[in-house]
Write a protein that holds these residues in place. Structure first.
Motif, PDB file in Angstrom:
ATOM      1  N   GLN A  80      65.474  56.319  80.599  1.00  0.00           N
ATOM      2  CA  GLN A  80      65.449  55.219  79.645  1.00  0.00           C
ATOM      3  C   GLN A  80      64.165  54.410  79.782  1.00  0.00           C
ATOM      4  O   GLN A  80      63.604  53.950  78.785  1.00  0.00           O
ATOM      5  N   TRP A  81      63.706  54.236  81.017  1.00  0.00           N
ATOM      6  CA  TRP A  81      62.455  53.513  81.236  1.00  0.00           C
ATOM      7  C   TRP A  81      61.295  54.247  80.552  1.00  0.00           C
ATOM      8  O   TRP A  81      60.466  53.623  79.877  1.00  0.00           O
ATOM      9  N   GLN A  82      61.238  55.561  80.743  1.00  0.00           N
ATOM     10  CA  GLN A  82      60.175  56.342  80.124  1.00  0.00           C
ATOM     11  C   GLN A  82      60.190  56.201  78.608  1.00  0.00           C
ATOM     12  O   GLN A  82      59.128  56.218  77.956  1.00  0.00           O
ATOM     13  N   GLU A  83      61.372  56.044  78.063  1.00  0.00           N
ATOM     14  CA  GLU A  83      61.507  55.926  76.607  1.00  0.00           C
ATOM     15  C   GLU A  83      61.127  54.535  76.113  1.00  0.00           C
ATOM     16  O   GLU A  83      60.484  54.391  75.061  1.00  0.00           O
ATOM     17  N   GLN A  84      61.510  53.493  76.862  1.00  0.00           N
ATOM     18  CA  GLN A  84      61.348  52.118  76.381  1.00  0.00           C
ATOM     19  C   GLN A  84      60.077  51.435  76.855  1.00  0.00           C
ATOM     20  O   GLN A  84      59.622  50.473  76.244  1.00  0.00           O
TER      21      GLN A  84
ATOM     22  N   PHE B 174      55.216  47.660  76.788  1.00  0.00           N
ATOM     23  CA  PHE B 174      53.790  47.472  77.027  1.00  0.00           C
ATOM     24  C   PHE B 174      53.067  47.128  75.725  1.00  0.00           C
ATOM     25  O   PHE B 174      52.137  46.302  75.710  1.00  0.00           O
ATOM     26  N   ASP B 175      53.482  47.763  74.651  1.00  0.00           N
ATOM     27  CA  ASP B 175      52.852  47.489  73.356  1.00  0.00           C
ATOM     28  C   ASP B 175      53.080  46.045  72.929  1.00  0.00           C
ATOM     29  O   ASP B 175      52.149  45.389  72.424  1.00  0.00           O
ATOM     30  N   LEU B 176      54.300  45.536  73.145  1.00  0.00           N
ATOM     31  CA  LEU B 176      54.577  44.145  72.790  1.00  0.00           C
ATOM     32  C   LEU B 176      53.755  43.207  73.660  1.00  0.00           C
ATOM     33  O   LEU B 176      53.197  42.207  73.176  1.00  0.00           O
ATOM     34  N   ARG B 177      53.671  43.504  74.943  1.00  0.00           N
ATOM     35  CA  ARG B 177      52.858  42.692  75.854  1.00  0.00           C
ATOM     36  C   ARG B 177      51.413  42.643  75.362  1.00  0.00           C
ATOM     37  O   ARG B 177      50.792  41.574  75.304  1.00  0.00           O
ATOM     38  N   ASN B 178      50.853  43.795  74.987  1.00  0.00           N
ATOM     39  CA  ASN B 178      49.469  43.840  74.523  1.00  0.00           C
ATOM     40  C   ASN B 178      49.297  43.153  73.176  1.00  0.00           C
ATOM     41  O   ASN B 178      48.288  42.493  72.919  1.00  0.00           O
TER      42      ASN B 178
ATOM     43  N   LEU C 224      66.353  47.447  84.313  1.00  0.00           N
ATOM     44  CA  LEU C 224      66.190  48.896  84.184  1.00  0.00           C
ATOM     45  C   LEU C 224      65.288  49.446  85.288  1.00  0.00           C
ATOM     46  O   LEU C 224      65.593  50.476  85.898  1.00  0.00           O
ATOM     47  N   LEU C 225      64.212  48.730  85.565  1.00  0.00           N
ATOM     48  CA  LEU C 225      63.283  49.203  86.593  1.00  0.00           C
ATOM     49  C   LEU C 225      63.922  49.158  87.978  1.00  0.00           C
ATOM     50  O   LEU C 225      63.687  50.035  88.813  1.00  0.00           O
ATOM     51  N   ALA C 226      64.732  48.131  88.214  1.00  0.00           N
ATOM     52  CA  ALA C 226      65.411  48.028  89.504  1.00  0.00           C
ATOM     53  C   ALA C 226      66.340  49.212  89.728  1.00  0.00           C
ATOM     54  O   ALA C 226      66.398  49.781  90.818  1.00  0.00           O
ATOM     55  N   VAL C 227      67.072  49.602  88.697  1.00  0.00           N
ATOM     56  CA  VAL C 227      67.965  50.766  88.810  1.00  0.00           C
ATOM     57  C   VAL C 227      67.142  52.050  88.936  1.00  0.00           C
ATOM     58  O   VAL C 227      67.439  52.916  89.757  1.00  0.00           O
ATOM     59  N   ALA C 228      66.089  52.166  88.146  1.00  0.00           N
ATOM     60  CA  ALA C 228      65.248  53.363  88.174  1.00  0.00           C
ATOM     61  C   ALA C 228      64.588  53.556  89.533  1.00  0.00           C
ATOM     62  O   ALA C 228      64.402  54.682  89.994  1.00  0.00           O
ATOM     63  N   ASN C 229      64.259  52.455  90.195  1.00  0.00           N
ATOM     64  CA  ASN C 229      63.620  52.523  91.506  1.00  0.00           C
ATOM     65  C   ASN C 229      64.626  52.580  92.649  1.00  0.00           C
ATOM     66  O   ASN C 229      64.241  52.664  93.820  1.00  0.00           O
TER      67      ASN C 229
END
Length: 234
Positions: A89-93, A98-102, A175-180
């Motif tokens: 899910q992280w890879q997908e989202q 990042f695009d919104l941040r930029n 999501l990142l916490a679960v992914a890691n």
């Protein structure tokens, strides 16, 4: 039955010190099946095993510890599946985040071009480009955008994106916490699995040792008191 065995034996497992813990040396599915097989094998020899010094309750202990450890392994497997799902899910989202941040950085640099104080904050937000940086940046951008909406309104910026950034920051952090694998729940689940595995391994070893002693001249019964996995590996 596994859940009941898990609940019953968990307090004893949780009381173990760190230096007592063992970690699996073979795939857990194989180890658990060998423990199940050992119980079926050894129950036929109970009288002789007990006569050779095995505690009368040890076979019951083997069964309950096997059930409890299997349940703990299922919980851990579920955590691992959640981790894999989160990574996908992280890879997908992540590209969208990042695009919104930029996009917000680009907008803020223009909107606040005449406000040096705010622009310096924007420059600070722009530093760093990792996953954790992006998550924090979205949160910081939401705070900054809420605090200085006039300049954004003046360029007809969609202010709902500020709230989107705030929401997305929280979602991506989880999501990142679960992914890691950094969620506390996951760490605790693995620790409990290892505690229960240790209790089971001790029971398996004690029964096998007794069986090897009692049946050292009976090859037909002796073979059931060693690990098939280890035999095949050697």
């Amino acid at each position: 039955m596994s859940k009941e065995a898990y609940d019953a034996i968990l307090p004893e497992a949780a009381a173990m010190s760190a230096d007592q813990l063992k970690t699996p040396y073979m795939p857990m599915g194989i180890f658990l099946q060998e423990a199940e097989d050992l119980y079926v094998w050894a129950i036929k020899d109970k009288d002789k095993l007990v006569a050779s010094g095995l505690s009368e309750t040890m076979l019951d202990r083997l069964k309950s510890a096997t059930d409890a450890t299997r349940y703990a392994q299922s919980l851990w497997s579920s955590e691992m599946q959640a981790k894999q799902d989160a990574q996908a899910q992280w890879q997908e989202q992540a590209p969208e985040a990042f695009d919104l941040r930029n996009q917000l950085l680009h907008t803020f640099r223009y909107a606040y071009r005449n406000n040096q104080e705010v622009l310096s904050v924007v420059d600070h937000i722009a530093e760093g480009g990792g996953n954790a940086d992006m998550i924090q940046d979205l949160s910081d951008q939401a705070v900054l955008g809420r605090k200085h909406p006039e300049e954004l309104t003046a360029i007809n910026f969609d202010l709902t994106l500020i709230e989107t950034a705030d929401t997305l920051s929280g979602e991506m952090a989880d999501l990142l916490a679960v992914a890691n694998g950094e969620k506390q729940e996951a760490n605790e689940t693995l620790a409990i699995r290892n505690q229960l595995y240790t209790l089971l391994k001790d029971a398996v070893d004690e029964i096998r040792d007794c069986g090897k002693y009692a049946f050292w001249r009976d090859e037909k019964r002796l073979k059931g008191y060693s690990s098939r996995y280890n035999r095949l590996k050697s």
